[in-house]
Design a protein around this motif. Structure first.
Motif, PDB file in Angstrom:
ATOM      1  N   ASN A   6       0.811  -1.222   0.000  1.00 44.10           N
ATOM      2  CA  ASN A   6       0.000   0.000   0.000  1.00 44.10           C
ATOM      3  C   ASN A   6       0.842   1.269   0.000  1.00 44.10           C
ATOM      4  OD1 ASN A   6      -2.600  -0.973  -0.329  1.00 44.10           O
ATOM      5  ND2 ASN A   6      -2.908  -1.276   1.863  1.00 44.10           N
ATOM      6  N   ALA A   7       2.077   1.171   0.480  1.00 50.84           N
ATOM      7  CA  ALA A   7       2.997   2.318   0.447  1.00 50.84           C
ATOM      8  C   ALA A   7       3.715   2.421  -0.895  1.00 50.84           C
ATOM      9  CB  ALA A   7       4.017   2.197   1.579  1.00 50.84           C
ATOM     10  N   GLY A   8       3.521   1.414  -1.766  1.00 56.59           N
ATOM     11  CA  GLY A   8       4.228   1.403  -3.045  1.00 56.59           C
ATOM     12  C   GLY A   8       5.711   1.126  -2.891  1.00 56.59           C
ATOM     13  N   ASP A   9       6.087   0.492  -1.787  1.00 61.76           N
ATOM     14  CA  ASP A   9       7.495   0.241  -1.470  1.00 61.76           C
ATOM     15  C   ASP A   9       7.883  -1.170  -1.897  1.00 61.76           C
ATOM     16  OD1 ASP A   9      10.024   0.008  -0.401  1.00 61.76           O
ATOM     17  OD2 ASP A   9       9.468   0.832   1.566  1.00 61.76           O
ATOM     18  N   ALA A  69       7.791  -4.127 -10.898  1.00 66.94           N
ATOM     19  CA  ALA A  69       8.093  -2.943 -11.706  1.00 66.94           C
ATOM     20  C   ALA A  69       7.061  -2.775 -12.811  1.00 66.94           C
ATOM     21  CB  ALA A  69       9.499  -3.042 -12.285  1.00 66.94           C
ATOM     22  N   HIS A  70       6.691  -3.878 -13.444  1.00 66.11           N
ATOM     23  CA  HIS A  70       5.675  -3.842 -14.498  1.00 66.11           C
ATOM     24  C   HIS A  70       4.335  -3.368 -13.934  1.00 66.11           C
ATOM     25  CE1 HIS A  70       3.278  -5.089 -17.950  1.00 66.11           C
ATOM     26  NE2 HIS A  70       2.463  -5.653 -17.074  1.00 66.11           N
ATOM     27  N   MET A  71       3.941  -3.932 -12.808  1.00 65.38           N
ATOM     28  CA  MET A  71       2.659  -3.556 -12.193  1.00 65.38           C
ATOM     29  C   MET A  71       2.652  -2.079 -11.791  1.00 65.38           C
ATOM     30  SD  MET A  71       0.615  -6.109 -12.351  1.00 65.38           S
ATOM     31  CE  MET A  71      -0.656  -5.761 -11.147  1.00 65.38           C
ATOM     32  N   THR A  72       3.756  -1.596 -11.253  1.00 70.68           N
ATOM     33  CA  THR A  72       3.853  -0.196 -10.837  1.00 70.68           C
ATOM     34  C   THR A  72       3.710   0.734 -12.038  1.00 70.68           C
ATOM     35  OG1 THR A  72       5.221  -0.773  -8.941  1.00 70.68           O
ATOM     36  CG2 THR A  72       5.347   1.500  -9.706  1.00 70.68           C
ATOM     37  N   ARG A  73       4.241   0.313 -13.179  1.00 71.36           N
ATOM     38  CA  ARG A  73       4.147   1.126 -14.390  1.00 71.36           C
ATOM     39  C   ARG A  73       2.716   1.154 -14.934  1.00 71.36           C
ATOM     40  NH1 ARG A  73       4.425  -0.005 -19.706  1.00 71.36           N
ATOM     41  NH2 ARG A  73       5.062  -2.154 -19.405  1.00 71.36           N
TER      42      ARG A  73
END
Length: 136
Positions: free
Chosen positions: A18-21, A54-58
């Motif tokens: 949830n923090a995107g960490d 990394a793919h999901m974050t993009r």
């Protein structure tokens, strides 16, 4: 691993999500993590897990809510169900075109725990529900 230690591990995993960490997420998994992706093949290893993150974050911005965690008595396995709320940021290969659509859907994950870290992550959600929500 104890029930309480596993519970804390899973709670830390979802807090990092949830923090995107993603670095914090990586620190919680074994080097040979088995990652079962909904509608996809198993990925093995920390490097593959990092590539997936990394793919999901993009492509997506997601947060999880209403998280309920269930842990086996011996702490070797856990499960969680939750609500995924997200925004589709960048078109993902083989899926509808992204245009900032938002979505909300239930999902669940199963975990194996080994040596104090997460050894397996298997996530399920209804892909057809997601596709309908993003307007395909």
């Amino acid at each position: 691993m104890s029930h309480d230690t596993t519970r804390a591990l899973i709670d830390a995993y979802y807090a990092a999500f949830n923090a995107g960490d993603t670095d914090a997420m990586l620190a919680l998994v074994n080097d040979d993590i088995a990652h079962d992706v909904n509608q996809g093949a198993r990925r093995v290893g920390k490097e593959k897990f990092a590539e997936f993150n990394a793919h999901m974050t993009r492509c997506y911005k997601e947060t999880l809510s209403d998280i309920e965690v269930f842990v086996s008595e011996d702490g070797s396995r856990a499960a969680a169900e939750f609500i995924v709320s997200g925004t589709y940021l960048v078109s993902d290969e083989g899926l509808p075109e992204a245009a900032g659509q938002t979505y909300r859907l239930p999902a669940g994950t199963f975990f194996d725990i080994r040596d104090g870290r997460i050894a397996r992550i298997t996530t399920y959600y209804n892909l057809q529900d997601w596709i309908a929500q993003v307007g395909a």
